[in-house]
Design a protein around this motif. Sequence first.
Motif, short mmCIF file in Angstrom:
data_model
loop_
_atom_site.label_atom_id
_atom_site.label_comp_id
_atom_site.label_asym_id
_atom_site.label_seq_id
_atom_site.Cartn_x
_atom_site.Cartn_y
_atom_site.Cartn_z
N PHE A 1 0.87 -1.17 0.00
CA PHE A 1 0.00 0.00 0.00
C PHE A 1 0.91 1.22 0.00
O PHE A 1 1.59 1.52 0.99
N CYS A 2 0.93 1.89 -1.14
CA CYS A 2 1.94 2.91 -1.45
C CYS A 2 1.99 4.08 -0.47
O CYS A 2 3.07 4.61 -0.22
N HIS A 3 0.85 4.50 0.06
CA HIS A 3 0.81 5.71 0.88
C HIS A 3 0.60 5.43 2.37
O HIS A 3 0.50 6.36 3.16
N LEU A 4 0.54 4.17 2.73
CA LEU A 4 0.31 3.82 4.14
C LEU A 4 1.62 3.46 4.82
O LEU A 4 2.48 2.82 4.23
N ARG A 5 1.75 3.87 6.05
CA ARG A 5 2.89 3.52 6.88
C ARG A 5 2.38 3.16 8.26
O ARG A 5 1.31 3.60 8.67
N TYR A 6 3.12 2.37 8.97
CA TYR A 6 2.78 2.10 10.36
C TYR A 6 4.00 2.31 11.21
O TYR A 6 5.00 2.88 10.76
N TYR A 7 3.96 1.93 12.46
CA TYR A 7 4.99 2.20 13.45
C TYR A 7 6.39 2.28 12.85
O TYR A 7 6.79 1.44 12.05
N ASN A 8 7.15 3.30 13.23
CA ASN A 8 8.51 3.55 12.72
C ASN A 8 8.56 3.75 11.22
O ASN A 8 9.55 3.44 10.57
N ASN A 9 7.47 4.25 10.65
CA ASN A 9 7.39 4.56 9.23
C ASN A 9 7.61 3.34 8.33
O ASN A 9 8.06 3.46 7.20
N LYS A 10 7.29 2.14 8.84
CA LYS A 10 7.45 0.92 8.05
C LYS A 10 6.39 0.86 6.96
O LYS A 10 5.23 1.23 7.18
N ARG A 11 6.79 0.40 5.80
CA ARG A 11 5.88 0.25 4.67
C ARG A 11 4.92 -0.92 4.93
O ARG A 11 5.27 -1.88 5.58
N VAL A 12 3.72 -0.79 4.39
CA VAL A 12 2.71 -1.84 4.53
C VAL A 12 2.82 -2.75 3.31
O VAL A 12 2.38 -2.40 2.22
N ILE A 13 3.45 -3.91 3.51
CA ILE A 13 3.68 -4.88 2.44
C ILE A 13 3.16 -6.23 2.91
O ILE A 13 3.48 -6.68 4.00
N LEU A 14 2.34 -6.86 2.07
CA LEU A 14 1.77 -8.16 2.41
C LEU A 14 2.26 -9.22 1.43
O LEU A 14 2.25 -9.00 0.21
N LYS A 15 2.66 -10.34 1.96
CA LYS A 15 3.03 -11.50 1.14
C LYS A 15 1.78 -12.37 1.01
O LYS A 15 1.27 -12.87 2.01
N PRO A 16 1.27 -12.54 -0.21
CA PRO A 16 0.06 -13.35 -0.37
C PRO A 16 0.25 -14.79 0.10
O PRO A 16 1.30 -15.39 -0.10
#
Length: 159
Positions: free
Chosen positions: A108-123
Motif C-alpha cells: 500500500f503505497c501511501h500507508l505507513r505504520y509504526y517507525n514509518n514501516k511500509r505496509v507490504i503483504l506476502k500473499p
Amino acid sequence: MISNNNLNESIRKTILHNPTDKLRELFHKRINKYKNDIEKFFGVSLLKGTDIQILEYKEGGHYNCHADNASVIMKNNHIVGYKVVRSERKLTTLLFLNEDFLGGEIEFCHLRYYNNKRVILKPKIGMMIVFPSHGLFAHKVFEVKKGKRFAIVKWWDVI
C-alpha cells in the motif's frame, strides 16, 4: 481470457482471465462467510459488485502504484493525486489463490505504520484482503521473480 491488449506493460504486466464456475463458487463462499464482518468494519452495506476477474502475474509480472477507482495524476514523475474514474468501485476484495511463487507482494503505497514501516503483504493461499478502492489505499504488486501468482478480484459499490 479477457482481452488486455491496451495495457502499457511498463505500468502493468498482468493477464486477466474470466472465472470458472469453481472459482466463482469459491469466491462467493468466502465473501459470504465474511460479508457481515466486512459491512460492520467499514460501516457500509455491500451492494452489487463487478463480476470477479482472475489476475495472473507470470514471471516479470507487476503492477505499479494505482488506485482501483482512479487514474493517477503525475507531476515530475511523482504521484500528486488521483482522478476518480470508476466511482462505483468503493471496496476492493482480493482473494489469493496460491503462494508458490517468489515476489508478487502487495504494497500500500501511501500507508505507513509504526517507525514509518511500509505496509507490504506476502500473499498466502486463501488469504482475503478488503480495502477502500480510493487513492489513500493505492497499491502496487511487486514483480513476480519465479512462478505464477493468481488472485481473484472484485470491486463493490456500497451504501
